[in-house]
Design a protein around this motif. Structure first.
Motif, PDB file in Angstrom:
ATOM      1  N   TYR A  63     -24.076   1.424  10.514  1.00 22.71           N
ATOM      2  CA  TYR A  63     -23.304   2.360   9.055  1.00 22.71           C
ATOM      3  C   TYR A  63     -22.360   2.919   8.934  1.00 22.71           C
ATOM      4  O   TYR A  63     -21.387   3.542   9.992  1.00 22.71           O
ATOM      5  N   ALA A  64     -21.599   3.163   8.480  1.00 26.50           N
ATOM      6  CA  ALA A  64     -20.371   3.853   7.444  1.00 26.50           C
ATOM      7  C   ALA A  64     -20.859   4.970   7.222  1.00 26.50           C
ATOM      8  O   ALA A  64     -22.013   5.515   7.197  1.00 26.50           O
ATOM      9  N   PRO A  65     -20.533   6.497   7.814  1.00 28.20           N
ATOM     10  CA  PRO A  65     -19.718   6.674   8.303  1.00 28.20           C
ATOM     11  C   PRO A  65     -19.204   6.546   9.196  1.00 28.20           C
ATOM     12  O   PRO A  65     -18.507   6.821  10.285  1.00 28.20           O
ATOM     13  N   ASN A  66     -20.675   6.689  10.412  1.00 29.83           N
ATOM     14  CA  ASN A  66     -20.531   6.558  11.788  1.00 29.83           C
ATOM     15  C   ASN A  66     -19.922   6.081  12.399  1.00 29.83           C
ATOM     16  O   ASN A  66     -18.840   5.983  13.222  1.00 29.83           O
ATOM     17  N   SER A  67     -19.787   4.654  11.360  1.00 28.01           N
ATOM     18  CA  SER A  67     -18.967   3.683  12.481  1.00 28.01           C
ATOM     19  C   SER A  67     -17.179   3.384  12.101  1.00 28.01           C
ATOM     20  O   SER A  67     -16.381   2.960  12.617  1.00 28.01           O
ATOM     21  N   THR A  68     -17.319   4.335  11.025  1.00 32.13           N
ATOM     22  CA  THR A  68     -15.486   4.034  10.576  1.00 32.13           C
ATOM     23  C   THR A  68     -15.115   5.301  11.561  1.00 32.13           C
ATOM     24  O   THR A  68     -14.136   5.983  11.901  1.00 32.13           O
ATOM     25  N   ASP A 113     -10.870   0.480   7.916  1.00 33.69           N
ATOM     26  CA  ASP A 113     -11.141   1.733   7.480  1.00 33.69           C
ATOM     27  C   ASP A 113     -10.844   2.666   8.941  1.00 33.69           C
ATOM     28  O   ASP A 113      -9.862   3.500   8.740  1.00 33.69           O
ATOM     29  N   ARG A 114     -11.061   1.744  10.084  1.00 36.07           N
ATOM     30  CA  ARG A 114     -10.938   2.187  11.768  1.00 36.07           C
ATOM     31  C   ARG A 114      -9.818   1.861  11.599  1.00 36.07           C
ATOM     32  O   ARG A 114      -8.825   2.588  12.230  1.00 36.07           O
ATOM     33  N   ARG A 115      -8.987   1.088  10.865  1.00 37.62           N
ATOM     34  CA  ARG A 115      -7.572   0.941  11.824  1.00 37.62           C
ATOM     35  C   ARG A 115      -5.997   1.091  11.116  1.00 37.62           C
ATOM     36  O   ARG A 115      -5.314   1.530  11.736  1.00 37.62           O
ATOM     37  N   TRP A 116      -5.990   1.565   9.792  1.00 36.51           N
ATOM     38  CA  TRP A 116      -4.924   1.333   9.040  1.00 36.51           C
ATOM     39  C   TRP A 116      -5.875   2.541   7.938  1.00 36.51           C
ATOM     40  O   TRP A 116      -5.044   2.373   6.971  1.00 36.51           O
ATOM     41  N   ASP A 117      -6.886   3.484   8.407  1.00 36.27           N
ATOM     42  CA  ASP A 117      -6.644   4.555   7.887  1.00 36.27           C
ATOM     43  C   ASP A 117      -7.032   4.228   6.343  1.00 36.27           C
ATOM     44  O   ASP A 117      -6.724   4.850   5.174  1.00 36.27           O
ATOM     45  N   THR A 118      -7.468   3.325   5.798  1.00 37.50           N
ATOM     46  CA  THR A 118      -8.655   3.274   4.449  1.00 37.50           C
ATOM     47  C   THR A 118      -9.360   4.157   3.972  1.00 37.50           C
ATOM     48  O   THR A 118      -9.714   4.581   5.061  1.00 37.50           O
ATOM     49  N   ALA A 119      -9.826   4.479   2.979  1.00 38.55           N
ATOM     50  CA  ALA A 119     -10.675   4.982   2.183  1.00 38.55           C
ATOM     51  C   ALA A 119     -12.430   4.008   2.000  1.00 38.55           C
ATOM     52  O   ALA A 119     -12.411   5.227   1.223  1.00 38.55           O
ATOM     53  N   GLY A 149     -14.180   7.481  -1.037  1.00 39.33           N
ATOM     54  CA  GLY A 149     -14.935   6.615  -0.762  1.00 39.33           C
ATOM     55  C   GLY A 149     -16.754   6.948  -0.852  1.00 39.33           C
ATOM     56  O   GLY A 149     -16.689   8.158  -1.087  1.00 39.33           O
ATOM     57  N   ASP A 150     -17.437   5.532   0.041  1.00 39.17           N
ATOM     58  CA  ASP A 150     -18.741   6.023  -0.630  1.00 39.17           C
ATOM     59  C   ASP A 150     -19.291   4.988   0.511  1.00 39.17           C
ATOM     60  O   ASP A 150     -19.779   3.635   0.549  1.00 39.17           O
ATOM     61  N   PRO A 151     -20.428   5.705   1.485  1.00 36.13           N
ATOM     62  CA  PRO A 151     -20.633   4.829   2.608  1.00 36.13           C
ATOM     63  C   PRO A 151     -22.002   4.219   2.339  1.00 36.13           C
ATOM     64  O   PRO A 151     -22.449   3.174   3.026  1.00 36.13           O
ATOM     65  N   ILE A 152     -22.464   4.204   1.028  1.00 36.89           N
ATOM     66  CA  ILE A 152     -23.546   3.791   0.115  1.00 36.89           C
ATOM     67  C   ILE A 152     -23.233   2.560   0.121  1.00 36.89           C
ATOM     68  O   ILE A 152     -24.407   1.330   0.429  1.00 36.89           O
ATOM     69  N   LEU A 153     -22.109   2.033   0.078  1.00 38.84           N
ATOM     70  CA  LEU A 153     -20.865   0.722  -0.395  1.00 38.84           C
ATOM     71  C   LEU A 153     -21.733  -0.030   0.867  1.00 38.84           C
ATOM     72  O   LEU A 153     -22.117  -1.920   1.113  1.00 38.84           O
ATOM     73  N   VAL A 164     -14.104  -2.697  -8.424  1.00 35.41           N
ATOM     74  CA  VAL A 164     -14.141  -2.213 -10.055  1.00 35.41           C
ATOM     75  C   VAL A 164     -15.173  -1.294  -9.585  1.00 35.41           C
ATOM     76  O   VAL A 164     -15.383   0.136 -11.112  1.00 35.41           O
ATOM     77  N   LEU A 165     -16.072  -0.959  -8.338  1.00 37.11           N
ATOM     78  CA  LEU A 165     -17.097   0.722  -8.575  1.00 37.11           C
ATOM     79  C   LEU A 165     -16.049   1.265  -7.924  1.00 37.11           C
ATOM     80  O   LEU A 165     -16.207   2.291  -8.441  1.00 37.11           O
ATOM     81  N   TYR A 166     -14.963   1.767  -7.488  1.00 33.63           N
ATOM     82  CA  TYR A 166     -13.980   2.434  -6.958  1.00 33.63           C
ATOM     83  C   TYR A 166     -12.924   2.515  -8.304  1.00 33.63           C
ATOM     84  O   TYR A 166     -11.600   3.227  -8.139  1.00 33.63           O
ATOM     85  N   ARG A 167     -12.870   1.977  -9.317  1.00 37.63           N
ATOM     86  CA  ARG A 167     -11.907   2.191 -10.594  1.00 37.63           C
ATOM     87  C   ARG A 167     -12.154   3.872 -10.508  1.00 37.63           C
ATOM     88  O   ARG A 167     -13.411   4.592 -10.824  1.00 37.63           O
ATOM     89  N   GLY A 168     -10.771   4.017 -10.908  1.00 36.47           N
ATOM     90  CA  GLY A 168     -10.767   6.210 -11.359  1.00 36.47           C
ATOM     91  C   GLY A 168     -11.970   6.910  -9.921  1.00 36.47           C
ATOM     92  O   GLY A 168     -11.369   7.773 -10.915  1.00 36.47           O
ATOM     93  N   ALA A 169     -12.125   6.831  -9.415  1.00 32.95           N
ATOM     94  CA  ALA A 169     -12.220   7.643  -8.301  1.00 32.95           C
ATOM     95  C   ALA A 169     -11.414   8.271  -7.056  1.00 32.95           C
ATOM     96  O   ALA A 169     -11.569   9.272  -5.936  1.00 32.95           O
ATOM     97  N   SER A 170     -10.239   7.631  -7.160  1.00 34.12           N
ATOM     98  CA  SER A 170      -9.250   8.214  -6.736  1.00 34.12           C
ATOM     99  C   SER A 170      -9.101   9.842  -7.189  1.00 34.12           C
ATOM    100  O   SER A 170      -8.896  10.153  -8.121  1.00 34.12           O
ATOM    101  N   GLY A 171      -9.388  10.595  -5.886  1.00 35.57           N
ATOM    102  CA  GLY A 171      -8.723  12.435  -6.003  1.00 35.57           C
ATOM    103  C   GLY A 171      -7.291  12.876  -6.687  1.00 35.57           C
ATOM    104  O   GLY A 171      -6.870  13.013  -6.919  1.00 35.57           O
ATOM    105  N   THR A 172      -6.586  11.169  -5.588  1.00 35.14           N
ATOM    106  CA  THR A 172      -4.541  11.853  -5.844  1.00 35.14           C
ATOM    107  C   THR A 172      -4.222  10.905  -6.281  1.00 35.14           C
ATOM    108  O   THR A 172      -4.907   9.636  -6.139  1.00 35.14           O
ATOM    109  N   GLY A 173      -2.926  10.881  -7.242  1.00 33.91           N
ATOM    110  CA  GLY A 173      -2.082   9.598  -7.067  1.00 33.91           C
ATOM    111  C   GLY A 173      -1.368   9.530  -5.757  1.00 33.91           C
ATOM    112  O   GLY A 173      -1.546   9.695  -4.723  1.00 33.91           O
ATOM    113  N   PRO A 174      -0.892   8.255  -6.285  1.00 31.08           N
ATOM    114  CA  PRO A 174      -0.252   7.554  -7.493  1.00 31.08           C
ATOM    115  C   PRO A 174      -1.717   7.035  -8.285  1.00 31.08           C
ATOM    116  O   PRO A 174      -2.007   6.063  -7.149  1.00 31.08           O
TER     117      PRO A 174
END
Lengths: 626, 212
Positions: A149-154, A230-236, A244-248, B51-61
């Motif tokens: 489960y994220a965010p624990n795993s991330t 998320d873990r390796r390249w700091d994506t969101a 981002g949403d851990p429920i995803l 699609v779920l995350y469209r428009g969910a960014s708080g900062t740009g670009p």
């Protein structure tokens, strides 16, 4: 009888195909579905032992209040690896072992559709498992649960969950390749006359499982990549601070994870459906119901994933919808139970070891199924979720269903694979010790859960009053271990003794695999049988006496006339030569995995090895050259 | 019982087997369709995430800050054109016109390479404009989705070039139509997926970012 001609070695250097059919190299290069099935079985059983030792550690830690055998961090690693091992490295590959060995024999095929891909699947699974276990020596094993489960795993700073993502991606490649391969085999390689509704139920369940794999694995593949990024390249993806949403993660994981439950249990349903009729001396009651309920389970299995997330806050509408769909999936499962009972009803039952394990497995699965229905009711699930009640439930379905099914399959098909029967007396003793130990280990967990003992908790104070049932559970776990050791002793004794009676058809069985010798020749059947009915082999052995309605043995050879016309016709049987390229291509995978962890050049090296493997594979001659 | 000689060799195994199969279709074709069905779910999950995350960014670009629709339209057209050359390659293979087949396969690979090159240029430009994979959710979902597609195109190019190479080295069967058809199935699939991605990611405007 058949003669095997093996051309002398030679040809184009590196690209020539190996020819060894015995010895060490024959196992590394084999593309024979029977040998690959045995390798799958051996590797999966070794992982079963390792996963079992982890379970014993867990139970030893919880045997007394304030246990100090392991600390919290070690405990996290142990229960996580226990779950990963039992699901991905034992039950799934053990099912692959059974499917690989049995499906071509049961449908009257010479091999699977893609023998080299089959070898590749096995090696990728093995390397994926070794890769996961290497994490213990490289900074710590996965520690975020098998569900990650994220965010624990991330956010966990240790390296373990990166191993988790990469290791499961590697084993996922193995499963996808294996699933496509076996599905094509069933769809396209059946013997003449073997229509879909003349296939043994085990093959049907195998086909449903392959489709479940084909459609559910890509979803967890995406989820694992997202976790890795998320873990390796700091994506969101799963980072709430950036939208981002851990429920995803939970949605994607369970959209795979719930069909996975049926990937684990349907093979056992297949085993029950083969074993119960043979030892009840009756055809399977309601064959078509068993098949269609299996297909229905496959479909509905994709529509119930959010029942793992009732407590995640999806809202009452979603919870109700998924509660109802979950209750509905109990119906086709219940249909199967009644079919198995109907099969035994009025039968001439022989309680062999295989039969005991099947009957015990059905009984234990029913208990697990009933506690499962209590989870479908949302309010009661709120009470049970994340407690030992859940642990009890899934051990009753997965251990009680899948593992009893696997042991039943061992006792039933061992003579087919090895030409020797496992000791029956010892098998029965093993069964009784196992079922007592099993109920002692997991039965009390229902009570512990209702008392409020939280799963994944590494210790508890004495004042909570959880001590007694935990101790009972620990005793049960060690009894299970004793039963498993008994099984290994049984195997050793069986193979140390001189070969006993002939075992071509030791159970008076019904299906095609028993028509050939035990163990089968490399080409499976001297002549591919033509199939005229469900339970073809049974109908060749017995005809119904029209006056009395009783079964009488058929005249020997009477029904074999049809086959001569369908003999292979070529005068020779073509079988694929061994190949070492699947091994080479699969070694690239763990190298790439380590590359993602440590260094880009290792990724390049791994990709290069894989590419060399695939090009060698594509270019090697189809025949070992003389 | 008949005397049988069992020779290790091709059999009901490799793609060009002449043994009868249950459905009459070659194993490889069914396997390719199953694989592509599986790929549908893979891209399905990736596109859903986007699609779920469209428009969910708080900062740009934000998408509107970086997208150059005319530029991407051209490279999309290049990719779609490659489906045409792929069909021509298969037609030539079926006519056993090996020279033309190689030519069209090469043309398909070149169009694919142009597309991937365009994507690399696009990624670099976006990066220079401040959109890294870790910048915001848009960067995360955009690079992962289109990157996965780019990797698929690259694998396809590798397969196309391998076909040309195998053909030149005389390692394809005399009737090369079958392997060309299989690579073609994959190639068309990747093209179709791009139509969806291009529409969802580039053409449908992203809602304005919520005020933080």
């Amino acid at each position: 009888m058949a003669s095997v001609t093996v051309p002398a070695t030679g040809g184009r250097g590196l690209l020539r195909r190996p020819t060894a059919v015995t010895g060490f190299w024959s196992w590394l290069t084999t593309v024979d579905h029977k040998k690959i099935g045995i390798m799958y079985g051996v590797a999966a059983f070794v992982f079963f032992i390792i996963g079992g030792l982890e379970a014993l550690l867990i139970r030893a830690q919880l045997a007394q209040p304030d246990g100090t055998l392991v600390n919290a961090d070690q405990y996290n690693q142990i229960f996580t690896m226990h779950g990963i091992t039992m699901i991905f490295l034992f039950v799934m590959p053990m099912s692959s072992a059974l499917f690989n060995y049995l499906i071509p024999l049961m449908i009257g095929a010479r091999d699977v559709a893609f023998p080299r891909i089959n070898a590749y699947s096995f090696w990728a699974f093995l390397f994926g498992g070794l890769f996961l276990y290497s994490s213990f020596f490289l900074g710590g094993a996965p520690n975020g649960g098998w569900f990650g489960y994220a965010p624990n795993s991330t956010t966990d700073p240790s390296i373990g969950m990166t191993f988790y993502a990469l290791g499961l991606l590697i084993t996922g490649i193995a499963s996808t390749a294996g699933a496509v391969n076996l599905a094509v085999t069933v769809i396209n390689m059946r013997a003449p006359g073997m229509t879909l509704f003349r296939m043994p139920v085990f093959v049907w369940m195998g086909l449903v499982v392959q489709f479940l794999l084909v459609f559910s694995l890509p979803i967890i593949t995406v989820a694992l990549f997202q976790l890795l990024f998320d873990r390796r390249w700091d994506t969101a993806f799963f980072d709430p601070t950036r939208g981002g949403d851990p429920i995803l993660w939970q949605h994607l994981f369970w959209l795979f994870g719930h069909p996975e439950v049926y990937i684990l249990i349907l093979p056992a349903f297949g085993v029950f459906s083969e074993v119960l009729p043979v030892f009840s001396r009756k055809p399977l009651f309601g064959y078509q119901f068993v098949v269609f309920s299996g297909i229905a389970i496959g479909f509905i299995g994709f529509g119930v994933w959010a029942h793992h997330m009732f407590a995640a806050g999806l809202g009452p509408v979603a919870n109700t919808a998924f509660g109802i769909s979950t209750a509905i999936i109990a119906i086709p499962t219940g249909v199967k139970i009644f079919n198995w009972m109907g099969t035994m009803y009025g039968g001439d039952i022989r309680f062999t070891s295989a039969m005991l394990f099947s009957v015990g497995g059905v009984a234990m699965f029913v208990i697990g199924g009933l506690s499962g229905v209590t989870h479908a009711i949302v309010p009661s699930d709120y009470q049970q979720t994340d407690t030992y009640y859940i642990v009890a439930h899934f051990h009753y379905v997965l251990f009680g269903g899948a593992i009893f099914g696997i042991f039943s399959a061992f006792y039933y098909w061992w003579p087919k694979a090895f030409g020797r029967r496992l000791g029956e007396a010892m098998g029965k003793v093993q069964f009784w010790i196992l079922i007592v130990g099993f109920n002692l280990a997991f039965g009390p967990m229902h009570i512990l859960g209702l008392q409020g003992m939280i799963r994944r908790e590494y210790t508890y104070p004495e004042s909570l009053g959880l001590t007694l049932w935990n101790q009972v559970s620990t005793v049960g776990a060690f009894l299970i271990a004793f039963a498993v050791v008994m099984f290994m002793v049984n195997v050793a004794r069986t193979h140390l003794k001189p070969r006993g009676e002939a075992v071509e058809d030791p159970w008076d069985a019904r299906t095609l695999e028993w028509m050939t010798t035990s163990p089968p020749p490399v080409h499976n059947f001297d002549e591919i049988p033509t199939v005229h009915a469900l339970d073809e082999y049974w109908h060749r052995k017995y005809v119904e006496d029209e006056r009395t309605g009783t079964l009488v043995p058929a005249q020997a050879g009477a029904s074999d006339d049809h086959d001569a016309a369908h003999a292979d016709g070529h005068g020779s049987i073509h079988l694929p030569s061994p190949s070492f390229w699947p091994l080479v291509a699969s070694i690239g995978l763990p190298i790439m995995g380590y590359g993602v962890l440590y260094s880009w050049w290792l990724v390049g090296l791994g990709a290069l090895v894989a590419l060399v493997g695939f090009y060698g594979w594509a270019l090697e001659p189809s025949v070992a050259e003389g | 019982m008949a005397d049988l000689a069992i020779t290790p060799g091709h059999g009901a195994v490799e793609a060009h087997d002449e043994h009868a199969t249950t459905t009459g279709l070659p194993n490889t074709k069914i396997a390719m369709w199953l694989f592509l069905a599986s790929e549908c779910l893979l891209f399905g999950a990736l596109i859903t995430t986007y699609v779920l995350y469209r428009g969910a960014s708080g900062t740009g670009p934000y998408p509107a800050d970086v997208f150059d629709i005319p530029y991407t339209s051209v490279s999309s057209f290049v990719l779609l054109a490659s489906s045409l050359t792929m069909v021509l390659a298969l037609a030539s293979a079926q006519k056993r016109d090996v020279a033309r087949m190689r030519l069209w396969l090469l043309a398909t690979a070149m169009l694919g390479l142009t597309f991937v090159g365009g994507q690399v240029y696009e990624f670099t430009t976006f990066y220079d404009e401040g959109l890294a994979i870790s910048t915001n959710l848009f960067g995360t979902t955009f690079y992962v989705l289109t990157g996965f597609h780019g990797v698929h195109v690259t694998v396809g190019i590798l397969m196309l070039l391998s076909l040309v190479g195998f053909s030149t080295a005389d390692r394809l069967p005399d009737d090369a139509a079958f392997p060309v058809e299989m690579v073609g199935l994959y190639w068309h699939f990747v093209d179709i997926v791009w139509i969806i991605i291009f529409t969802v990611v580039y053409l449908i405007p992203t809602p304005a970012p919520a005020p933080v």
